[in-house]
Design a protein around this motif. Sequence first.
Motif, mmCIF file in Angstrom:
data_model
loop_
_atom_site.group_PDB
_atom_site.id
_atom_site.type_symbol
_atom_site.label_atom_id
_atom_site.label_comp_id
_atom_site.label_asym_id
_atom_site.label_seq_id
_atom_site.Cartn_x
_atom_site.Cartn_y
_atom_site.Cartn_z
ATOM 1 N N GLU A 196 -3.558 -8.719 -4.882
ATOM 2 C CA GLU A 196 -4.208 -7.058 -5.302
ATOM 3 C C GLU A 196 -3.824 -6.003 -3.927
ATOM 4 O O GLU A 196 -3.712 -4.729 -4.296
ATOM 5 N N LYS A 199 -0.594 -4.611 -4.461
ATOM 6 C CA LYS A 199 -0.312 -4.050 -6.086
ATOM 7 C C LYS A 199 -1.126 -2.730 -5.482
ATOM 8 O O LYS A 199 -0.706 -1.423 -6.201
ATOM 9 N N LYS A 200 -2.281 -2.533 -5.384
ATOM 10 C CA LYS A 200 -2.777 -1.173 -4.800
ATOM 11 C C LYS A 200 -2.509 -0.401 -3.826
ATOM 12 O O LYS A 200 -2.084 1.138 -4.498
ATOM 13 N N GLU A 202 1.458 -0.070 -3.463
ATOM 14 C CA GLU A 202 2.267 0.020 -4.252
ATOM 15 C C GLU A 202 2.346 1.433 -4.962
ATOM 16 O O GLU A 202 3.139 1.972 -5.440
ATOM 17 N N GLU A 203 0.519 0.995 -5.645
ATOM 18 C CA GLU A 203 -0.304 1.905 -6.648
ATOM 19 C C GLU A 203 -0.345 3.558 -6.024
ATOM 20 O O GLU A 203 0.039 4.414 -6.230
#
Length: 295
Positions: A196, A199-200, A202-203
């Motif tokens: 998680e 993912k965060k 890279e966002e």
Amino acid sequence: MITIDAMMVCLDLSDIDEKLVAFSRSICERLQVRKVYFVHNIRLYELADDFREMLGDIDLSQEVEGNISDIVAEQFGNTADYEILVSEEPNTEVILADLVKRYGINLTLLGKKMSDKSTGALGTKLLRILPCSVLVFPETASFNVRKVLVPIDFSDTSVHALRLSKELSDQLGLQLEIMHVYRLPTQFFPLISEAEAVKKAEEIVKAKFADLQKRQREIAGVPYTLVRAANKSIAERITLHLEKGHHDLLVLGLKGNNPLPSLSLGSVPTEMYNTDIHIPLWLVYSGEVIKKPRG
């Protein structure tokens, strides 16, 4: 179009000089360079007394200038207007910094031996004190540049290096890739899952890229790669990516927030300089940084 008003080529009378002069010729053939200064400083205090006695009345500066003239005639020819400057000063980095200011040098070309042959101490000092961009040419590097990597951290310094890389790539028909190395705040594990967090992170970085592409429309189509630092330093990740991607030139921005040159280099350029990479390393100061008053 990239124009270099004045370029300084630092020679040390070693085997790398011929390659360095030949590389300067390659630069002049590809870019608009108005004047080249081939320079060498003789540090007389390093000569042993018995060697000085052996020299006698020989004009060492004239002999060195003649040696450099032969190399330039063979490897550079009349590619561009040039001048040979030989000095006899106790502090090489100070005299070279003075030449940069005196002749308005935009770019300094510096040769680099592998770590098993040299400590690189003088080169590191020059990077800290020279108020201009520096192009480092390792002894194992090739003149053939086709693929360029420019790591960025979204600072003004790295964005300037990116703009120069894009202009260079467009001018010479090179392939350009942008890279960003990110870190995760590991102190929050295992409160949140690693997947998680990745993912965060890279966002967030992709949003920064999108914003950058809106502000710098000329780089909108340039491919970029996100790399997690994990258990390695940023410089180590850059080195691994260079090897994997078979790049021919690395471009990095030099930090310029502090008015003192000795405090403005930045840790990543320093580490990359001290790493045995086999491609040229272009360390870029922005024009604004160069013109800042030195405190």
